[in-house]
Design an enzyme around this catalytic site. Structure first.
Site, mmCIF file in Angstrom:
data_model
loop_
_atom_site.group_PDB
_atom_site.id
_atom_site.type_symbol
_atom_site.label_atom_id
_atom_site.label_comp_id
_atom_site.label_asym_id
_atom_site.label_seq_id
_atom_site.Cartn_x
_atom_site.Cartn_y
_atom_site.Cartn_z
ATOM 1 N N LYS A 1 -8.912 -2.042 5.204
ATOM 2 C CA LYS A 1 -9.113 -2.450 3.808
ATOM 3 C C LYS A 1 -8.086 -3.512 3.394
ATOM 4 C CE LYS A 1 -9.243 1.913 2.807
ATOM 5 N NZ LYS A 1 -9.344 3.286 2.404
ATOM 6 N N ASP B 1 -15.608 1.997 6.561
ATOM 7 C CA ASP B 1 -14.574 2.938 6.113
ATOM 8 C C ASP B 1 -15.117 3.858 5.019
ATOM 9 O OD1 ASP B 1 -11.806 3.997 5.861
ATOM 10 O OD2 ASP B 1 -12.024 3.171 3.856
ATOM 11 N N SER C 1 -8.301 3.144 8.733
ATOM 12 C CA SER C 1 -8.877 3.219 7.391
ATOM 13 C C SER C 1 -8.041 2.390 6.402
ATOM 14 C CB SER C 1 -8.931 4.690 6.969
ATOM 15 O OG SER C 1 -9.231 4.817 5.615
ATOM 16 N N ARG D 1 -15.237 12.036 7.461
ATOM 17 C CA ARG D 1 -14.000 12.705 7.908
ATOM 18 C C ARG D 1 -13.623 13.830 6.958
ATOM 19 N NH1 ARG D 1 -10.043 8.143 7.594
ATOM 20 N NH2 ARG D 1 -8.491 9.727 8.042
ATOM 21 N N HIS E 1 0.856 -1.189 0.000
ATOM 22 C CA HIS E 1 0.000 0.000 0.000
ATOM 23 C C HIS E 1 0.891 1.238 0.000
ATOM 24 C CE1 HIS E 1 -3.364 2.665 0.877
ATOM 25 N NE2 HIS E 1 -2.536 3.288 1.703
HETATM 26 N N1 URA Z 1 -5.959 6.584 2.656
HETATM 27 C C1 URA Z 1 -6.995 5.896 3.221
HETATM 28 O O1 URA Z 1 -7.424 4.876 2.707
HETATM 29 N N2 URA Z 1 -7.516 6.368 4.364
HETATM 30 C C2 URA Z 1 -7.072 7.479 4.993
HETATM 31 O O2 URA Z 1 -7.581 7.836 6.027
HETATM 32 C C3 URA Z 1 -6.010 8.185 4.393
HETATM 33 C C4 URA Z 1 -5.461 7.707 3.218
#
Ligand code: URA
Length: 430
Positions: free
Chosen positions: A187, A161, A183, A168, A82
């Site tokens: 995932k 999320d 977050s 947010r 990621h």
């Molecule tokens: N990327 C995400 O998936 N979530 C966040 O809060 C910030 C960056």
């Protein structure tokens, strides 16, 4: 316990229990806890933070709000990467088939562009016919056949999320480390992976501008991943200048193919190989980093990574034989003086490419896959007055004019010697 009592607890700096966090996220996902109470809790978390245990609990609660891929459905060692996002960051595209060619499985759920940073899905969609939304059956078949599949987030994965991220965004609670960690990690953990490598970007074109902030985020991500039983490694990398020599969707696909053809810019090649080596090591496929790196070099040289990429594109309905979209016009931006490139500002480059139409300013915007920049100079290189600093690819003269205005401030040339910046600052492990 009522939601307002849990908000009160966090507001006063106390720790929430595992059960309280689960109850809150469950209620928010099914709609029994309204947005205003979730927003209040997010703001309390923003100010009071969360302990590592609370952050891990929040990650699990968000992950369990939707489907979690059953790891036994993907035979073999499963690993993903990621990136926190940057300008010209196309690394996932050559990396996933490269790692698959070396023996691991890469079930990669990618994102769309966010702000000025481009998204892997948008880039892939510049390939004629490429579908990012595969059915579950197609996804598992692609993984089986090619060892990797790059898809988009479905409605079933981490719905908490999806809702919370949007909330947010409009309640000034995005830059909170525990919320960012939960977050991202919820995932990734939902993919059923054994290990994760994170590319935490820092600099002008990144979410985290300073090394210290990027380190704090990287450490929190690694701690959470490890506490959930996944081998987690973070690389802290430079995002002061764009990665590679192209920014823009189809231009970045071409650069990714160049990498898979054992060519391409040095920085993209170096980072792809380094991330691949860490991914392969983290699932114990090789005894050390050097052996993993050597294997990855072979997969680039013998064409096996490129072959898997072509197969994966086909499994996703894509057709590379149709060629990539090309803009109608190109124009060079010329250097006004001779010297060494002191700065290529990733933030301004990202904004200019967004102005050209390569990204979205609203979620409903359509993007132009062909526009962007190519032939970007890199910090530390020599240029002569009149040399191109980059080439603009555009379809709209007004947009190109606006982008050119921004771009004139993006490059700084000096007559003093410039040392090229480090690409990988440090590796953070548990
Ligand atoms: N990327 C995400 O998936 N979530 C966040 O809060 C910030 C960056």
């Amino acid at each position: 316990m009522l939601p307002q009592w849990m908000i009160e607890k966090k507001r006063d700096g106390l720790h929430l229990t595992t059960e309280e966090i689960q109850t809150f996220i469950r209620g928010y996902t099914d709609g029994t806890i309204p947005d205003y109470q979730m927003a209040a809790l997010a703001m309390a978390i923003y100010f009071r933070g969360m302990s590592p245990r609370e952050t891990a609990d929040l990650t699990i609660a968000m992950m369990e709000s939707g489907t979690v891929i059953d790891p036994t459905r993907i035979p073999g060692r499963k690993v993903d990467k990621h990136s926190t996002g940057g300008i010209g960051d196309k690394i996932s595209i050559p990396l996933a088939p490269l790692v698959a060619a070396c023996g691991a499985k890469v079930p990669m759920i990618s994102g769309r562009g966010l702000g000025i940073t481009g998204g892997t899905l948008d880039k892939l969609e510049s390939i004629h016919g490429y579908r990012v939304n595969l059915s579950e059956k197609e996804f598992f078949n692609t993984l089986q056949q090619c060892g990797c599949s790059l898809i988009g987030q479905t409605d079933e994965i981490c719905p908490a999320d999806k809702k919370l991220y949007a909330l947010r965004d409009v309640t000034a609670t995005v830059p909170s480390i525990p919320l960012i960690v939960a977050s991202i990690m919820s995932k990734k953990m939902a993919e059923g992976i054994d290990a994760l490598v994170l590319d935490v970007k820092c600099g002008a074109g990144a979410f985290m501008k300073t090394r210290k902030d990027a380190q704090t985020l990287a450490k929190a991500l690694v701690a959470t991943g490890e506490s959930l039983g996944r081998k987690t490694t973070a690389l802290l990398t430079n995002m002061d200048q764009p990665l590679g020599r192209t920014v823009g969707n189809s231009l970045e696909i071409q650069e990714s193919i160049d990498i898979l053809n054992n060519n391409g810019p040095d920085d993209v090649r170096q980072l792809t190989l380094e991330l691949a080596a860490h991914m392969l090591l983290s699932v114990n496929l090789f005894p050390d980093l050097d052996a993993a790196r050597q294997r990855a070099l072979t997969a680039l040289a013998d064409g096996s990574a490129l072959h898997l990429f072509e197969n994966m594109v086909q499994c996703h309905g894509g057709d590379l034989s149709q060629g990539l979209p090309r803009a109608q016009h190109t124009v060079p931006l010329e250097a006004r003086q001779t010297g060494q490139v002191q700065e290529v500002n990733a933030d301004l480059i990202g904004r200019a490419v967004l102005l050209l139409g390569a990204g979205r300013t609203q979620t409903t915007d359509t993007i132009d896959p062909a526009v962007g920049l190519s032939d970007l100079v890199k910090t530390g290189e020599e240029v002569r007055s009149g040399d191109p600093l980059c080439i603009l690819h555009f379809n709209d003269h007004n947009k190109a004019k606006e982008a050119l205005e921004l771009l004139t401030d993006a490059f700084k040339i000096t007559n003093k010697p410039v040392t090229p910046p480090e690409l990988i600052y440090e590796i953070i492990r548990h």
